[in-house]
Design a protein around this motif. Structure first.
Motif, mmCIF file in Angstrom:
data_model
loop_
_atom_site.group_PDB
_atom_site.id
_atom_site.type_symbol
_atom_site.label_atom_id
_atom_site.label_comp_id
_atom_site.label_asym_id
_atom_site.label_seq_id
_atom_site.Cartn_x
_atom_site.Cartn_y
_atom_site.Cartn_z
ATOM 1 N N PHE A 78 43.093 41.653 41.960
ATOM 2 C CA PHE A 78 42.157 40.555 42.194
ATOM 3 C C PHE A 78 42.720 39.230 41.711
ATOM 4 O O PHE A 78 42.502 38.191 42.337
ATOM 5 C CB PHE A 78 40.819 40.829 41.510
ATOM 6 N N SER A 79 43.461 39.230 40.615
ATOM 7 C CA SER A 79 43.990 37.975 40.081
ATOM 8 C C SER A 79 44.898 37.283 41.101
ATOM 9 O O SER A 79 44.866 36.046 41.229
ATOM 10 C CB SER A 79 44.748 38.222 38.781
ATOM 11 N N LYS A 80 45.684 38.055 41.835
ATOM 12 C CA LYS A 80 46.559 37.470 42.847
ATOM 13 C C LYS A 80 45.768 37.002 44.056
ATOM 14 O O LYS A 80 46.002 35.907 44.588
ATOM 15 C CB LYS A 80 47.621 38.487 43.268
ATOM 16 N N ILE A 81 44.840 37.835 44.500
ATOM 17 C CA ILE A 81 44.013 37.458 45.640
ATOM 18 C C ILE A 81 43.181 36.216 45.316
ATOM 19 O O ILE A 81 43.020 35.318 46.153
ATOM 20 C CB ILE A 81 43.109 38.640 46.048
ATOM 21 N N MET A 82 42.654 36.163 44.107
ATOM 22 C CA MET A 82 41.826 35.033 43.690
ATOM 23 C C MET A 82 42.597 33.719 43.768
ATOM 24 O O MET A 82 42.104 32.718 44.305
ATOM 25 C CB MET A 82 41.325 35.245 42.262
ATOM 26 N N GLN A 83 43.823 33.702 43.270
ATOM 27 C CA GLN A 83 44.602 32.464 43.266
ATOM 28 C C GLN A 83 44.923 31.994 44.675
ATOM 29 O O GLN A 83 44.752 30.825 45.003
ATOM 30 C CB GLN A 83 45.915 32.690 42.496
ATOM 31 N N ALA A 84 45.387 32.899 45.508
ATOM 32 C CA ALA A 84 45.862 32.506 46.838
ATOM 33 C C ALA A 84 44.735 32.374 47.852
ATOM 34 O O ALA A 84 44.682 31.397 48.608
ATOM 35 C CB ALA A 84 46.890 33.526 47.326
ATOM 36 N N ASN A 85 43.825 33.341 47.880
ATOM 37 C CA ASN A 85 42.849 33.422 48.971
ATOM 38 C C ASN A 85 41.514 32.762 48.664
ATOM 39 O O ASN A 85 40.775 32.433 49.596
ATOM 40 C CB ASN A 85 42.605 34.888 49.344
ATOM 41 N N LEU A 86 41.195 32.588 47.391
ATOM 42 C CA LEU A 86 39.942 31.922 47.038
ATOM 43 C C LEU A 86 40.220 30.489 46.583
ATOM 44 O O LEU A 86 39.815 29.537 47.250
ATOM 45 C CB LEU A 86 39.192 32.703 45.947
ATOM 46 N N LEU A 87 40.933 30.347 45.481
ATOM 47 C CA LEU A 87 41.237 29.012 44.983
ATOM 48 C C LEU A 87 42.093 28.245 45.985
ATOM 49 O O LEU A 87 41.859 27.059 46.252
ATOM 50 C CB LEU A 87 41.953 29.109 43.637
ATOM 51 N N GLY A 88 43.095 28.899 46.547
ATOM 52 C CA GLY A 88 43.967 28.223 47.508
ATOM 53 C C GLY A 88 43.217 27.728 48.720
ATOM 54 O O GLY A 88 43.466 26.619 49.211
ATOM 55 N N LEU A 89 42.287 28.521 49.222
ATOM 56 C CA LEU A 89 41.520 28.094 50.394
ATOM 57 C C LEU A 89 40.579 26.945 50.037
ATOM 58 O O LEU A 89 40.421 25.999 50.825
ATOM 59 C CB LEU A 89 40.725 29.269 50.953
ATOM 60 N N TYR A 90 39.949 27.024 48.873
ATOM 61 C CA TYR A 90 39.105 25.911 48.428
ATOM 62 C C TYR A 90 39.917 24.621 48.350
ATOM 63 O O TYR A 90 39.477 23.560 48.816
ATOM 64 C CB TYR A 90 38.485 26.231 47.071
ATOM 65 N N ASN A 91 41.116 24.697 47.788
ATOM 66 C CA ASN A 91 41.967 23.507 47.705
ATOM 67 C C ASN A 91 42.294 22.959 49.090
ATOM 68 O O ASN A 91 42.314 21.731 49.296
ATOM 69 C CB ASN A 91 43.265 23.839 46.965
ATOM 70 N N LEU A 92 42.534 23.847 50.039
ATOM 71 C CA LEU A 92 42.852 23.413 51.398
ATOM 72 C C LEU A 92 41.669 22.692 52.034
ATOM 73 O O LEU A 92 41.833 21.636 52.661
ATOM 74 C CB LEU A 92 43.250 24.620 52.249
#
Length: 265
Positions: A78-92
């Motif tokens: 989850f820690s990897k998915i959270m950074q890329a797919n949740l936080l990363g998408l929010y940043n985008l």
């Protein structure tokens, strides 16, 4: 379109789509956390970690459209998915909001609905039934995109990709396969349509054995041309069908149903 951003450009899909997207914009901006390689004619390349908000803000500046393939594309911690797919998408999405709201093609996944049976034909308005943390992250992404559309008018295509590979290679892909050419054709429709809004689009070619109904997004004019049926004889000759009680034969998410929840270190 002047500049189109392709995130996840160093991945298998990104590399395959690069030449197919060249005609959509004067400049194709390539981005990945890994080196996307030397840019070609009418290309520019940037290394960017999607979890870095400032870097993503710079990445999106000057872009007229975004194809977002970046992030974790398999089941993982989850820690990897959270950074890329949740936080990363929010940043985008925050960067897109700050830079004029360029249209976004968001690479969602069939794993948002992985627990639906293969016997059920889906229209796209059914409740999510994700088959793992990766599927949950894509359900989050779809919800985030919908909120940005409702609140800020940010248009997005939520493309639930089936199996985007050079050719179908197993029985399940006879239903879920999406060719690279059909994906590129979909991207052209997304960015050229007079209106987009925020539709769910099933990312699959014109497969005879398909599970999904794209009638709700027909206004975009996308008509996939390829069909996994052309490989049926080859796939059936390579091995028997899975047993009916196996997840890969019962559920639309296939083998992801059997994936464990990966534990943190």
């Amino acid at each position: 379109m002047k500049r189109l951003l392709l995130t996840g450009a160093a991945g298998a899909m990104g590399r395959a789509l690069r030449p197919r997207l060249a005609g959509l914009a004067e400049i194709l901006r390539l981005s990945d956390i890994a080196d996307p390689g030397a840019p070609g004619l009418n290309e520019e390349a940037r290394i960017c970690d999607l979890a870095d908000a400032a870097a993503v803000m710079d990445l999106v500046e000057g872009c007229d459209g975004i194809i977002h393939l970046g992030g974790i594309s398999v089941e993982d911690k989850f820690s990897k998915i959270m950074q890329a797919n949740l936080l990363g998408l929010y940043n985008l999405y925050e960067a897109a909001r700050a830079h004029g709201r360029p249209r976004i093609l968001f690479a969602s996944s069939n794993h948002v609905i992985g627990y639906y049976p293969q016997s059920q034909r889906l229209k796209g308005d059914e409740p999510p039934r994700p088959d793992g943390l990766y599927g949950v992250s894509k359900a989050f992404g779809e919800a985030l995109a919908r909120m940005y559309y409702e609140k800020f008018g940010q248009e997005s295509a939520l493309v639930r990709i089936g199996s985007c590979t050079p050719q179908p290679s197993n029985h399940r892909m006879l239903s879920s396969w999406l060719s690279y050419d059909d994906f590129a054709g979909l991207a052209a429709c997304v960015f050229r349509a007079p209106r987009l809004e925020c539709p769910v689009i099933w990312g699959a070619s014109a497969n005879d054995a398909g599970w999904w109904d794209n009638a709700a997004s027909a206004y975009l004019g996308w008509r996939p041309k390829d069909n996994a049926e052309a490989w049926r004889a080859e796939i059936e000759a390579a091995g028997p069908r899975p047993a009916p009680d196996e997840a890969v034969a019962r559920y639309q998410g296939g083998v992801f149903i059997d994936n464990p929840i990966f534990q943190e270190d």
